[in-house]
Scaffold this motif. Structure first.
Motif, PDB file in Angstrom:
ATOM      1  N   GLU A  93       0.812  -1.224   0.000  1.00 24.26           N
ATOM      2  CA  GLU A  93       0.000   0.000   0.000  1.00 24.26           C
ATOM      3  C   GLU A  93       0.844   1.272   0.000  1.00 24.26           C
ATOM      4  OE1 GLU A  93       0.722  -0.976   4.220  1.00 24.26           O
ATOM      5  OE2 GLU A  93       0.284  -2.090   2.436  1.00 24.26           O
ATOM      6  N   PHE A  94       2.185   1.139   0.041  1.00 21.90           N
ATOM      7  CA  PHE A  94       3.051   2.313   0.013  1.00 21.90           C
ATOM      8  C   PHE A  94       3.579   2.566  -1.391  1.00 21.90           C
ATOM      9  CE2 PHE A  94       3.314   1.045   4.497  1.00 21.90           C
ATOM     10  CZ  PHE A  94       2.903   2.235   5.075  1.00 21.90           C
ATOM     11  N   ASP A  95       3.650   3.852  -1.760  1.00 25.27           N
ATOM     12  CA  ASP A  95       4.122   4.263  -3.076  1.00 25.27           C
ATOM     13  C   ASP A  95       5.642   4.429  -3.026  1.00 25.27           C
ATOM     14  OD1 ASP A  95       4.631   5.357  -5.537  1.00 25.27           O
ATOM     15  OD2 ASP A  95       3.061   6.888  -5.403  1.00 25.27           O
ATOM     16  N   LYS A  96       6.367   3.415  -3.445  1.00 23.34           N
ATOM     17  CA  LYS A  96       7.826   3.413  -3.363  1.00 23.34           C
ATOM     18  C   LYS A  96       8.469   4.475  -4.265  1.00 23.34           C
ATOM     19  CE  LYS A  96       7.438  -1.500  -2.507  1.00 23.34           C
ATOM     20  NZ  LYS A  96       5.984  -1.505  -2.616  1.00 23.34           N
ATOM     21  N   ASP A  97       7.771   4.896  -5.316  1.00 28.28           N
ATOM     22  CA  ASP A  97       8.306   5.886  -6.250  1.00 28.28           C
ATOM     23  C   ASP A  97       8.101   7.323  -5.771  1.00 28.28           C
ATOM     24  OD1 ASP A  97       9.163   3.920  -8.043  1.00 28.28           O
ATOM     25  OD2 ASP A  97       7.179   3.811  -8.952  1.00 28.28           O
ATOM     26  N   ALA A  98       7.340   7.523  -4.713  1.00 23.70           N
ATOM     27  CA  ALA A  98       7.030   8.882  -4.259  1.00 23.70           C
ATOM     28  C   ALA A  98       7.645   9.207  -2.899  1.00 23.70           C
ATOM     29  CB  ALA A  98       5.514   9.067  -4.210  1.00 23.70           C
ATOM     30  N   ILE A  99       8.617   8.419  -2.452  1.00 24.28           N
ATOM     31  CA  ILE A  99       9.273   8.674  -1.164  1.00 24.28           C
ATOM     32  C   ILE A  99      10.119   9.938  -1.283  1.00 24.28           C
ATOM     33  CG2 ILE A  99      10.933   7.795   0.519  1.00 24.28           C
ATOM     34  CD1 ILE A  99      10.056   4.958  -0.313  1.00 24.28           C
ATOM     35  N   SER A 100      10.017  10.814  -0.272  1.00 22.95           N
ATOM     36  CA  SER A 100      10.834  12.022  -0.259  1.00 22.95           C
ATOM     37  C   SER A 100      11.719  12.010   0.982  1.00 22.95           C
ATOM     38  CB  SER A 100       9.956  13.276  -0.281  1.00 22.95           C
ATOM     39  OG  SER A 100       9.140  13.323   0.873  1.00 22.95           O
ATOM     40  N   ALA A 101      12.868  12.693   0.876  1.00 19.66           N
ATOM     41  CA  ALA A 101      13.839  12.703   1.971  1.00 19.66           C
ATOM     42  C   ALA A 101      14.352  14.112   2.193  1.00 19.66           C
ATOM     43  CB  ALA A 101      15.001  11.766   1.643  1.00 19.66           C
ATOM     44  N   ASN A 102      14.570  14.453   3.478  1.00 20.74           N
ATOM     45  CA  ASN A 102      15.112  15.745   3.857  1.00 20.74           C
ATOM     46  C   ASN A 102      16.062  15.520   5.029  1.00 20.74           C
ATOM     47  OD1 ASN A 102      15.581  18.290   4.975  1.00 20.74           O
ATOM     48  ND2 ASN A 102      13.553  19.030   4.468  1.00 20.74           N
ATOM     49  N   LEU A 103      17.272  16.065   4.935  1.00 23.04           N
ATOM     50  CA  LEU A 103      18.264  15.939   5.998  1.00 23.04           C
ATOM     51  C   LEU A 103      18.528  17.320   6.563  1.00 23.04           C
ATOM     52  CD1 LEU A 103      20.313  14.103   7.518  1.00 23.04           C
ATOM     53  CD2 LEU A 103      21.968  14.696   5.723  1.00 23.04           C
ATOM     54  N   LYS A 104      18.302  17.477   7.877  1.00 24.08           N
ATOM     55  CA  LYS A 104      18.513  18.772   8.514  1.00 24.08           C
ATOM     56  C   LYS A 104      19.066  18.556   9.914  1.00 24.08           C
ATOM     57  CE  LYS A 104      16.199  23.066   9.718  1.00 24.08           C
ATOM     58  NZ  LYS A 104      14.918  23.769   9.766  1.00 24.08           N
ATOM     59  N   GLN A 105      20.254  19.097  10.158  1.00 21.77           N
ATOM     60  CA  GLN A 105      20.908  19.058  11.468  1.00 21.77           C
ATOM     61  C   GLN A 105      20.971  17.639  12.047  1.00 21.77           C
ATOM     62  OE1 GLN A 105      18.830  22.017  13.788  1.00 21.77           O
ATOM     63  NE2 GLN A 105      19.984  23.668  12.848  1.00 21.77           N
ATOM     64  N   GLY A 106      21.361  16.678  11.216  1.00 19.93           N
ATOM     65  CA  GLY A 106      21.550  15.312  11.677  1.00 19.93           C
ATOM     66  C   GLY A 106      20.294  14.478  11.810  1.00 19.93           C
ATOM     67  N   VAL A 107      19.154  15.013  11.376  1.00 17.02           N
ATOM     68  CA  VAL A 107      17.901  14.260  11.431  1.00 17.02           C
ATOM     69  C   VAL A 107      17.379  14.088  10.005  1.00 17.02           C
ATOM     70  CG1 VAL A 107      15.527  14.177  12.283  1.00 17.02           C
ATOM     71  CG2 VAL A 107      17.331  15.137  13.729  1.00 17.02           C
ATOM     72  N   LEU A 108      17.217  12.838   9.611  1.00 21.17           N
ATOM     73  CA  LEU A 108      16.669  12.508   8.295  1.00 21.17           C
ATOM     74  C   LEU A 108      15.163  12.336   8.425  1.00 21.17           C
ATOM     75  CD1 LEU A 108      16.996  11.593   5.311  1.00 21.17           C
ATOM     76  CD2 LEU A 108      17.238   9.262   6.203  1.00 21.17           C
ATOM     77  N   THR A 109      14.415  13.038   7.578  1.00 22.53           N
ATOM     78  CA  THR A 109      12.956  12.907   7.542  1.00 22.53           C
ATOM     79  C   THR A 109      12.573  12.274   6.216  1.00 22.53           C
ATOM     80  OG1 THR A 109      12.682  14.884   8.906  1.00 22.53           O
ATOM     81  CG2 THR A 109      10.746  14.122   7.683  1.00 22.53           C
ATOM     82  N   LEU A 110      11.959  11.100   6.289  1.00 25.93           N
ATOM     83  CA  LEU A 110      11.469  10.408   5.098  1.00 25.93           C
ATOM     84  C   LEU A 110       9.955  10.422   5.128  1.00 25.93           C
ATOM     85  CD1 LEU A 110      13.722   7.228   5.078  1.00 25.93           C
ATOM     86  CD2 LEU A 110      13.845   9.138   3.503  1.00 25.93           C
ATOM     87  N   ARG A 111       9.344  10.771   4.014  1.00 28.01           N
ATOM     88  CA  ARG A 111       7.894  10.714   3.881  1.00 28.01           C
ATOM     89  C   ARG A 111       7.588   9.582   2.912  1.00 28.01           C
ATOM     90  NH1 ARG A 111       3.316  10.950   6.378  1.00 28.01           N
ATOM     91  NH2 ARG A 111       1.608  11.411   4.991  1.00 28.01           N
ATOM     92  N   VAL A 112       6.847   8.595   3.389  1.00 21.38           N
ATOM     93  CA  VAL A 112       6.487   7.427   2.586  1.00 21.38           C
ATOM     94  C   VAL A 112       4.974   7.445   2.409  1.00 21.38           C
ATOM     95  CG1 VAL A 112       6.664   4.921   2.363  1.00 21.38           C
ATOM     96  CG2 VAL A 112       8.407   6.170   3.666  1.00 21.38           C
ATOM     97  N   PRO A 113       4.500   7.945   1.264  1.00 20.46           N
ATOM     98  CA  PRO A 113       3.045   8.043   1.071  1.00 20.46           C
ATOM     99  C   PRO A 113       2.419   6.704   0.701  1.00 20.46           C
ATOM    100  CG  PRO A 113       4.183   8.865  -0.857  1.00 20.46           C
ATOM    101  CD  PRO A 113       5.246   8.497   0.155  1.00 20.46           C
ATOM    102  N   ARG A 114       1.155   6.608   1.005  1.00 23.04           N
ATOM    103  CA  ARG A 114       0.393   5.436   0.565  1.00 23.04           C
ATOM    104  C   ARG A 114      -0.012   5.639  -0.899  1.00 23.04           C
ATOM    105  NH1 ARG A 114      -0.808   2.726   5.121  1.00 23.04           N
ATOM    106  NH2 ARG A 114      -1.133   3.925   7.012  1.00 23.04           N
ATOM    107  N   VAL A 115      -0.205   4.543  -1.606  1.00 24.46           N
ATOM    108  CA  VAL A 115      -0.741   4.659  -2.963  1.00 24.46           C
ATOM    109  C   VAL A 115      -2.148   5.225  -2.845  1.00 24.46           C
ATOM    110  CG1 VAL A 115       0.680   2.854  -3.989  1.00 24.46           C
ATOM    111  CG2 VAL A 115      -1.492   2.256  -2.962  1.00 24.46           C
ATOM    112  N   ARG A 116      -2.565   5.910  -3.838  1.00 21.18           N
ATOM    113  CA  ARG A 116      -3.861   6.596  -3.788  1.00 21.18           C
ATOM    114  C   ARG A 116      -5.006   5.636  -3.448  1.00 21.18           C
ATOM    115  NH1 ARG A 116      -5.718  11.540  -5.392  1.00 21.18           N
ATOM    116  NH2 ARG A 116      -7.856  11.631  -6.122  1.00 21.18           N
ATOM    117  N   GLU A 117      -4.959   4.425  -4.001  1.00 20.54           N
ATOM    118  CA  GLU A 117      -6.026   3.460  -3.770  1.00 20.54           C
ATOM    119  C   GLU A 117      -6.098   3.010  -2.311  1.00 20.54           C
ATOM    120  OE1 GLU A 117      -3.600   2.931  -6.143  1.00 20.54           O
ATOM    121  OE2 GLU A 117      -4.769   3.741  -7.790  1.00 20.54           O
TER     122      GLU A 117
END
Length: 128
Positions: A93-117
């Motif tokens: 149910e997760f959209d592997k192609d739409a994962i986003s990543a942000n690195l700020k001050q030693g903390v990595l933030t990953l957003r793993v969206p669900r597929v629309r369905e």
């Protein structure tokens, strides 16, 4: 997360690690649109960070570096160049192609969206 455990924390990656790695501490938050993963990666720069999806496994690898000024000599170091590694199994149910990543001050933030369905949606009700 829900009871089906779509995002499963892997204890070991698929391949044997080349050298010992530290498991970074993570916090995982869920909402209806997906999950957010916060990983503590102190000392890791963007250039030394590798995030990839292999089949259905999300892999985070990073190597920290502690710069030593030229005029100083390191006589004791506990954080030399540690390797951080963590992996998570992603459900369908997760959209592997739409994962986003942000690195700020030693903390990595990953957003793993669900597929629309897989996202819940509101059904409008009309009065006849």
């Amino acid at each position: 997360m829900n009871t089906r455990n779509e995002l499963v924390v892997e204890q070991e990656g698929r391949a044997a690690p080349r050298r010992p790695a530290t498991l970074p501490a993570v916090d995982i938050f869920e909402d209806t649109a997906g999950v957010t993963v916060l990983a503590d990666l102190p000392g890791v720069t963007k250039e030394r960070l590798n995030i990839k999806v292999e089949s259905d496994v999300l892999v985070i690898e990073g190597e920290a570096a502690v710069p030593v000024p030229q005029e100083l000599r390191l006589i004791h170091g506990e954080l030399r160049e540690p390797l951080f590694r963590r992996s998570f199994r992603l459900g369908p149910e997760f959209d592997k192609d739409a994962i986003s990543a942000n690195l700020k001050q030693g903390v990595l933030t990953l957003r793993v969206p669900r597929v629309r369905e897989a996202q819940p949606r509101q059904i409008p009700v009309t009065v006849a």
